[in-house]
Write a protein that holds these residues in place. Sequence first.
Motif, short mmCIF file in Angstrom:
data_model
loop_
_atom_site.label_atom_id
_atom_site.label_comp_id
_atom_site.label_asym_id
_atom_site.label_seq_id
_atom_site.Cartn_x
_atom_site.Cartn_y
_atom_site.Cartn_z
N THR A 237 0.83 -1.20 0.00
CA THR A 237 0.00 0.00 0.00
C THR A 237 0.87 1.25 0.00
OG1 THR A 237 -1.68 -1.21 1.25
CG2 THR A 237 -1.87 1.18 1.18
N VAL A 238 0.53 2.20 -0.86
CA VAL A 238 1.31 3.42 -1.04
C VAL A 238 0.60 4.59 -0.34
CG1 VAL A 238 2.20 5.07 -2.73
CG2 VAL A 238 2.25 2.61 -3.23
N ASP A 239 1.31 5.28 0.56
CA ASP A 239 0.74 6.47 1.19
C ASP A 239 1.35 7.72 0.56
OD1 ASP A 239 2.87 7.67 3.45
OD2 ASP A 239 3.17 5.55 2.96
N TYR A 316 -12.88 -14.65 -7.95
CA TYR A 316 -11.99 -15.05 -6.86
C TYR A 316 -11.78 -13.88 -5.90
CZ TYR A 316 -7.43 -16.02 -4.69
OH TYR A 316 -6.39 -16.18 -3.80
N ARG A 317 -12.08 -14.10 -4.62
CA ARG A 317 -11.86 -13.08 -3.59
C ARG A 317 -10.38 -13.12 -3.22
NH1 ARG A 317 -15.49 -14.51 0.60
NH2 ARG A 317 -17.17 -13.36 -0.43
N ILE A 318 -9.63 -12.17 -3.75
CA ILE A 318 -8.17 -12.24 -3.69
C ILE A 318 -7.62 -11.78 -2.35
CG2 ILE A 318 -7.73 -9.95 -4.65
CD1 ILE A 318 -5.50 -11.35 -6.37
N GLY A 319 -8.42 -11.06 -1.56
CA GLY A 319 -7.97 -10.65 -0.24
C GLY A 319 -7.57 -9.20 -0.14
N ASP A 320 -7.95 -8.39 -1.14
CA ASP A 320 -7.65 -6.96 -1.12
C ASP A 320 -8.95 -6.16 -1.13
OD1 ASP A 320 -4.82 -7.19 -1.25
OD2 ASP A 320 -5.00 -7.67 -3.38
N ILE A 321 -8.85 -4.93 -0.65
CA ILE A 321 -9.99 -4.01 -0.63
C ILE A 321 -9.67 -2.83 -1.53
CG2 ILE A 321 -11.39 -2.47 0.81
CD1 ILE A 321 -10.80 -4.35 3.16
N GLY A 322 -10.60 -2.47 -2.38
CA GLY A 322 -10.38 -1.36 -3.30
C GLY A 322 -11.61 -0.49 -3.44
N VAL A 323 -11.41 0.66 -4.07
CA VAL A 323 -12.50 1.59 -4.33
C VAL A 323 -12.53 1.86 -5.83
CG1 VAL A 323 -13.46 3.87 -3.86
CG2 VAL A 323 -12.16 2.67 -2.08
N PRO A 324 -13.62 1.50 -6.52
CA PRO A 324 -13.69 1.76 -7.96
C PRO A 324 -13.86 3.24 -8.24
CG PRO A 324 -15.78 0.92 -7.18
CD PRO A 324 -14.84 0.85 -6.00
N SER A 325 -13.51 3.65 -9.44
CA SER A 325 -13.68 5.04 -9.85
C SER A 325 -14.89 5.15 -10.77
CB SER A 325 -12.43 5.53 -10.58
OG SER A 325 -12.65 6.81 -11.15
N VAL A 342 -6.46 1.33 -4.11
CA VAL A 342 -6.45 0.05 -3.41
C VAL A 342 -6.11 0.35 -1.96
CG1 VAL A 342 -5.37 -2.22 -3.22
CG2 VAL A 342 -5.76 -1.21 -5.48
N ILE A 343 -7.07 0.10 -1.07
CA ILE A 343 -6.90 0.47 0.33
C ILE A 343 -5.91 -0.44 1.03
CG2 ILE A 343 -8.10 0.65 2.55
CD1 ILE A 343 -10.58 1.50 1.03
N GLY A 344 -5.93 -1.72 0.69
CA GLY A 344 -4.98 -2.64 1.31
C GLY A 344 -5.55 -4.04 1.39
N ARG A 345 -4.83 -4.88 2.10
CA ARG A 345 -5.27 -6.25 2.31
C ARG A 345 -6.44 -6.28 3.29
NH1 ARG A 345 -3.70 -9.85 -1.12
NH2 ARG A 345 -3.65 -11.51 0.42
N THR A 346 -7.25 -7.33 3.21
CA THR A 346 -8.32 -7.48 4.19
C THR A 346 -7.75 -7.65 5.59
OG1 THR A 346 -8.38 -9.85 3.68
CG2 THR A 346 -9.97 -8.45 2.55
#
Length: 444
Positions: A237-239, A316-325, A342-346
């Motif tokens: 994850t990039v801040d 497939y639920r890959i284990g990441d959380i994201g926000v679509p545009s 992409v917010i990060g891993r679950t």
Amino acid sequence: MTTATCYQRLRRPREWRVLRLLLTTQFWSRERIRQYQFGKLKRLLRHAFDNVPYYRRQFDQIGATPDDIRRFEDLVAVPVLTKQDIRAHASELKASNLAQHEFLPNATGGSTGEPLQYFQDRRFELWASAARWRGWYSIADCVPGDRCAVLWGCMHELKSDFSRWERLSDLLLNGEIKLNSFNLSDDRKWDLVRRCQKLRPTLLRGYFTAVKDFARFIDENKVRLPPLKGVLLCAETVDAPSRDYVERVLQARTYNTYGGREASLMAMECAAHAGLHEVSENNYLEFEPITLPGHPDAGNILVTNLNNYAMPFIRYRIGDIGVPSSAESCDCGRGLPLIRRVIGRTTEVFRFVDGTRIAGEMFIHLMKDLPLNEYQFVQTSDATVVLRTRRQDAVDDALRRRIANTYRPYLPSCVTLRFEEVDHFVKTPTGKFRFVFREPAPCD
């Protein structure tokens, strides 16, 4: 043209042909890209129905066939595939119409025990390689084989460094100047600096925290690297504050990427920095709604890879959380859909005893004004968060009070924030650093 570029053109002509296609398709209209993507999805669904026992049973249970999937929205009828499903039904997920030699084994990392093992095929590798070339080179106006300094972990073998032969072959055949991210000692960083000054790479690519650590080393020692066309940030994850710091020190534009071994590169950032463009020619992404305060549009990322016929992963639920545009276009002219972030891993979402959920990025965001460069927030129970710092950083009581006062308003009253000093931080098996995670230890 470098030796590595010539070699890649001669040895991998099929990848170059696909790359040329991808360099064209990315500028198609959104509608045309969706039509192309849906055609590949339909062919994959038909293959899975006809040749993969697991999916034949799934379709039978919902009383449907691939012909009933007439638009993307219809795919929600197909049950989500989880890691537990893959482990429990691995043999049934393999296509029955492929020869044994066509199954290429792969696996995710797994720090808590069993990694996820699965199979891919040559078709998957072909399209994945071309997409990586586009997202790692072409996006920064480079070509595969241009020299690139790489801060990466050894994927298949945990060892302290790359051998001399691996270094030489990577340089001559791939144009890569590698440093293993497992062992970023000052001596090894100096070695990479000297090699970069001699070999003059045009790109730097690596795990985000490894790149940031290398940039800090460059900054503190007042050394200069040859001019870079771009810095590719991968795997973590990039801040924003850290990203700005990397760009200032390395004097180069950064490009964020998002991928995973199960589906390879799934999204890439262009120079407009308006989000990450989905690699729609290779994958179809969905965002499964979840409740996450502060992120009303966030969802679990579901990926359907469109090229792996050996062992298809559909939804497939890959284990990441994201926000679509919701953006319909990008200033760069690419028609590829955008992920806002992409917010990060679950595993980077904390869940507390009172039902509160907090995204890990909040912990990173609040740290931006505090004098700590490296730390780990770890949820050890449903009512405890531990902030781990390095013993050598000697965090005193005054700073602990300041940190506690910063975070207390954002944590439920039932949660205790504790402090621990450690000699070394926990990393994943492939060398990734997690600022925020739930115990047990972080997985890839």
